[in-house]
Write a protein that holds these residues in place. Sequence first.
Motif, PDB file in Angstrom:
ATOM      1  N   LEU A  18      25.563  26.505  54.697  1.00  0.00           N
ATOM      2  CA  LEU A  18      26.067  27.253  54.940  1.00  0.00           C
ATOM      3  C   LEU A  18      27.804  28.050  53.919  1.00  0.00           C
ATOM      4  CD1 LEU A  18      26.646  27.024  58.870  1.00  0.00           C
ATOM      5  CD2 LEU A  18      25.041  28.441  57.846  1.00  0.00           C
ATOM      6  N   TRP A  19      27.694  26.527  53.115  1.00  0.00           N
ATOM      7  CA  TRP A  19      28.595  27.229  52.444  1.00  0.00           C
ATOM      8  C   TRP A  19      28.793  25.826  51.473  1.00  0.00           C
ATOM      9  CZ3 TRP A  19      30.806  26.407  57.743  1.00  0.00           C
ATOM     10  CH2 TRP A  19      31.203  24.359  57.971  1.00  0.00           C
ATOM     11  N   GLU A  20      29.093  25.942  50.542  1.00  0.00           N
ATOM     12  CA  GLU A  20      29.376  24.698  49.234  1.00  0.00           C
ATOM     13  C   GLU A  20      30.041  23.973  49.385  1.00  0.00           C
ATOM     14  OE1 GLU A  20      27.104  25.198  46.170  1.00  0.00           O
ATOM     15  OE2 GLU A  20      27.051  27.433  45.421  1.00  0.00           O
ATOM     16  N   ASN A  21      29.402  22.247  48.980  1.00  0.00           N
ATOM     17  CA  ASN A  21      29.797  21.134  49.308  1.00  0.00           C
ATOM     18  C   ASN A  21      29.780  19.870  48.302  1.00  0.00           C
ATOM     19  OD1 ASN A  21      31.373  19.153  51.264  1.00  0.00           O
ATOM     20  ND2 ASN A  21      29.344  18.628  50.703  1.00  0.00           N
ATOM     21  N   ASN A  22      28.631  20.206  47.667  1.00  0.00           N
ATOM     22  CA  ASN A  22      28.756  19.205  47.285  1.00  0.00           C
ATOM     23  C   ASN A  22      29.069  19.134  45.564  1.00  0.00           C
ATOM     24  OD1 ASN A  22      27.138  16.062  46.506  1.00  0.00           O
ATOM     25  ND2 ASN A  22      25.804  17.394  45.185  1.00  0.00           N
ATOM     26  N   ILE A  23      28.856  20.679  44.612  1.00  0.00           N
ATOM     27  CA  ILE A  23      28.995  20.619  44.163  1.00  0.00           C
ATOM     28  C   ILE A  23      31.277  20.197  43.692  1.00  0.00           C
ATOM     29  CG2 ILE A  23      27.924  22.523  43.133  1.00  0.00           C
ATOM     30  CD1 ILE A  23      29.969  24.095  44.029  1.00  0.00           C
ATOM     31  N   TYR A  24      31.892  19.967  44.516  1.00  0.00           N
ATOM     32  CA  TYR A  24      33.454  20.195  44.037  1.00  0.00           C
ATOM     33  C   TYR A  24      32.972  18.293  44.298  1.00  0.00           C
ATOM     34  CZ  TYR A  24      33.300  24.044  45.989  1.00  0.00           C
ATOM     35  OH  TYR A  24      33.323  25.557  46.464  1.00  0.00           O
ATOM     36  N   PHE A  25      32.313  17.354  44.641  1.00  0.00           N
ATOM     37  CA  PHE A  25      31.765  16.013  44.494  1.00  0.00           C
ATOM     38  C   PHE A  25      31.624  15.935  43.070  1.00  0.00           C
ATOM     39  CE2 PHE A  25      32.452  16.452  49.456  1.00  0.00           C
ATOM     40  CZ  PHE A  25      32.400  15.053  49.704  1.00  0.00           C
ATOM     41  N   GLU A  26      30.730  16.427  43.121  1.00  0.00           N
ATOM     42  CA  GLU A  26      29.818  16.240  42.047  1.00  0.00           C
ATOM     43  C   GLU A  26      31.279  16.905  40.533  1.00  0.00           C
ATOM     44  OE1 GLU A  26      27.458  15.119  40.884  1.00  0.00           O
ATOM     45  OE2 GLU A  26      26.396  15.084  42.439  1.00  0.00           O
ATOM     46  N   GLU A 103      38.417  25.586  48.709  1.00  0.00           N
ATOM     47  CA  GLU A 103      38.381  27.290  50.271  1.00  0.00           C
ATOM     48  C   GLU A 103      36.715  26.500  49.898  1.00  0.00           C
ATOM     49  OE1 GLU A 103      40.831  29.311  50.827  1.00  0.00           O
ATOM     50  OE2 GLU A 103      42.505  28.624  49.604  1.00  0.00           O
ATOM     51  N   ILE A 104      36.625  27.332  50.995  1.00  0.00           N
ATOM     52  CA  ILE A 104      35.598  27.439  51.695  1.00  0.00           C
ATOM     53  C   ILE A 104      34.880  28.511  50.475  1.00  0.00           C
ATOM     54  CG2 ILE A 104      34.153  27.882  53.754  1.00  0.00           C
ATOM     55  CD1 ILE A 104      35.069  25.131  53.717  1.00  0.00           C
ATOM     56  N   GLU A 105      33.691  28.524  50.370  1.00  0.00           N
ATOM     57  CA  GLU A 105      33.122  29.091  49.477  1.00  0.00           C
ATOM     58  C   GLU A 105      31.464  29.121  50.736  1.00  0.00           C
ATOM     59  OE1 GLU A 105      30.538  29.473  45.180  1.00  0.00           O
ATOM     60  OE2 GLU A 105      32.399  27.560  45.365  1.00  0.00           O
ATOM     61  N   LEU A 106      31.268  31.092  51.044  1.00  0.00           N
ATOM     62  CA  LEU A 106      29.986  30.289  51.605  1.00  0.00           C
ATOM     63  C   LEU A 106      28.931  30.806  50.137  1.00  0.00           C
ATOM     64  CD1 LEU A 106      31.161  32.390  54.356  1.00  0.00           C
ATOM     65  CD2 LEU A 106      30.775  30.565  54.743  1.00  0.00           C
ATOM     66  N   LEU A 107      27.351  30.747  50.829  1.00  0.00           N
ATOM     67  CA  LEU A 107      26.912  30.904  49.984  1.00  0.00           C
ATOM     68  C   LEU A 107      26.252  32.596  50.760  1.00  0.00           C
ATOM     69  CD1 LEU A 107      24.631  27.619  51.187  1.00  0.00           C
ATOM     70  CD2 LEU A 107      26.048  28.444  47.939  1.00  0.00           C
ATOM     71  N   PRO A 108      25.487  32.833  49.781  1.00  0.00           N
ATOM     72  CA  PRO A 108      25.418  34.436  49.514  1.00  0.00           C
ATOM     73  C   PRO A 108      24.741  34.607  50.743  1.00  0.00           C
ATOM     74  CG  PRO A 108      24.623  33.404  47.007  1.00  0.00           C
ATOM     75  CD  PRO A 108      24.750  32.416  47.992  1.00  0.00           C
ATOM     76  N   MET A 177      15.285  22.812  62.748  1.00  0.00           N
ATOM     77  CA  MET A 177      16.648  22.514  62.176  1.00  0.00           C
ATOM     78  C   MET A 177      15.939  22.871  60.998  1.00  0.00           C
ATOM     79  SD  MET A 177      19.463  20.650  62.084  1.00  0.00           S
ATOM     80  CE  MET A 177      20.411  20.651  60.821  1.00  0.00           C
ATOM     81  N   ILE A 178      17.099  23.544  60.422  1.00  0.00           N
ATOM     82  CA  ILE A 178      17.792  24.816  59.372  1.00  0.00           C
ATOM     83  C   ILE A 178      18.048  23.812  58.514  1.00  0.00           C
ATOM     84  CG2 ILE A 178      17.801  27.073  58.293  1.00  0.00           C
ATOM     85  CD1 ILE A 178      16.989  28.121  61.204  1.00  0.00           C
ATOM     86  N   GLY A 179      18.323  23.506  57.362  1.00  0.00           N
ATOM     87  CA  GLY A 179      18.810  22.761  56.086  1.00  0.00           C
ATOM     88  C   GLY A 179      18.391  22.725  54.691  1.00  0.00           C
ATOM     89  N   ASN A 180      19.396  22.098  53.881  1.00  0.00           N
ATOM     90  CA  ASN A 180      19.008  22.031  52.769  1.00  0.00           C
ATOM     91  C   ASN A 180      18.545  20.534  51.954  1.00  0.00           C
ATOM     92  OD1 ASN A 180      21.994  21.068  53.110  1.00  0.00           O
ATOM     93  ND2 ASN A 180      21.558  20.349  51.113  1.00  0.00           N
ATOM     94  N   SER A 181      18.883  19.708  53.219  1.00  0.00           N
ATOM     95  CA  SER A 181      18.702  18.237  53.138  1.00  0.00           C
ATOM     96  C   SER A 181      17.039  17.615  53.804  1.00  0.00           C
ATOM     97  CB  SER A 181      19.422  17.190  53.769  1.00  0.00           C
ATOM     98  OG  SER A 181      19.099  15.570  53.664  1.00  0.00           O
ATOM     99  N   PRO A 182      15.938  17.129  52.655  1.00  0.00           N
ATOM    100  CA  PRO A 182      15.002  16.506  53.309  1.00  0.00           C
ATOM    101  C   PRO A 182      15.034  15.441  54.304  1.00  0.00           C
ATOM    102  CG  PRO A 182      14.420  17.106  51.507  1.00  0.00           C
ATOM    103  CD  PRO A 182      15.751  17.540  51.205  1.00  0.00           C
ATOM    104  N   ARG A 183      15.986  14.692  54.105  1.00  0.00           N
ATOM    105  CA  ARG A 183      15.991  13.600  54.450  1.00  0.00           C
ATOM    106  C   ARG A 183      16.637  13.182  55.500  1.00  0.00           C
ATOM    107  NH1 ARG A 183      19.842   9.163  55.508  1.00  0.00           N
ATOM    108  NH2 ARG A 183      21.312   9.995  54.742  1.00  0.00           N
ATOM    109  N   PHE A 200      16.302  25.246  50.037  1.00  0.00           N
ATOM    110  CA  PHE A 200      16.831  25.084  48.829  1.00  0.00           C
ATOM    111  C   PHE A 200      17.748  25.009  48.213  1.00  0.00           C
ATOM    112  CE2 PHE A 200      16.072  24.987  44.424  1.00  0.00           C
ATOM    113  CZ  PHE A 200      16.232  23.357  43.861  1.00  0.00           C
ATOM    114  N   HIS A 201      18.675  23.758  47.798  1.00  0.00           N
ATOM    115  CA  HIS A 201      20.265  23.969  47.146  1.00  0.00           C
ATOM    116  C   HIS A 201      19.908  23.225  45.718  1.00  0.00           C
ATOM    117  CE1 HIS A 201      23.939  24.261  46.408  1.00  0.00           C
ATOM    118  NE2 HIS A 201      24.335  24.912  46.965  1.00  0.00           N
ATOM    119  N   PRO A 202      19.855  23.944  44.789  1.00  0.00           N
ATOM    120  CA  PRO A 202      19.589  22.998  43.552  1.00  0.00           C
ATOM    121  C   PRO A 202      20.679  22.312  43.471  1.00  0.00           C
ATOM    122  CG  PRO A 202      20.596  25.207  43.289  1.00  0.00           C
ATOM    123  CD  PRO A 202      20.179  25.091  44.244  1.00  0.00           C
ATOM    124  N   ASP A 203      21.881  21.408  44.015  1.00  0.00           N
ATOM    125  CA  ASP A 203      22.975  20.689  43.707  1.00  0.00           C
ATOM    126  C   ASP A 203      22.507  19.679  44.942  1.00  0.00           C
ATOM    127  OD1 ASP A 203      23.961  21.515  41.604  1.00  0.00           O
ATOM    128  OD2 ASP A 203      24.602  23.292  41.960  1.00  0.00           O
TER     129      ASP A 203
END
Length: 234
Positions: A18-26, A103-108, A177-183, A200-203
């Motif tokens: 729903l929103w960006e997260n891992n890019i901030y950790f990176e 800030e919370i950055e929603l995905l497109p 279940m809808i999400g970006n993480s295979p694991r 799919f999310h590239p990050d």
Amino acid sequence: MPQFPAGQTLLIDADDTLWENNIYFERAIAAFTGYLNHQKYTREQVRETLNGVERESILMHGYGLHSFTHSLITCFERLSTEPVTEEKRDRIRSFAGSIRDQEIELLPHVSETLTDLSMRHRLILMTKGNHAEQADKLARSRLAPFFSAVEIVAEKDPPTYAAVVARHELTPHSTWMIGNSPRSDINPALAAGLHAVHLFHPDTWILEHAELARPLDRQHLIELNAFVKLSELF
């Protein structure tokens, strides 16, 4: 026209769905790696060490900023060629602290797609991590009204999915279940007898990478590259 009829239950992940997260950790990791000022180790070796430390921290502290901060400090202590002072630890804490200020950055197209889906289906937010942190992000996202329920869990594994199905009296053959993480989002949901949509999310966080499991007979696994395409399915 959607491929699946109205009345489905859609369990929807939050971070990097729903929103960006891992890019901030990176970004925090990049700042940390530069601060380490290492000469003995390559950036790749530092990251490999950090990945291992994070796996250890998750077992002790779960997910979230506290666990991540602990991982950065522990990694620094293992690799630093100089004494680790409290001043240096504070500097490392500041890298992790920068994530909290984002800030919370929603995905497109997330808001309009949720608006559309909620008119035909039951939506339940299902995310893992620190309860207070995830609840705060949901509140700041202003997406809570779209969901009939919110599940913030410590881990996403088949027993957790089974417990959510039982708690909400869901029917597996119409639950996704809808999400970006295979694991965390896809493979355990399939193991619990649900359908799944991999967005799919590239990050996506490297610790969430895994080969997608194969669905069983009468199970669906659909791969998409944009949240808005869910309206074409549902």
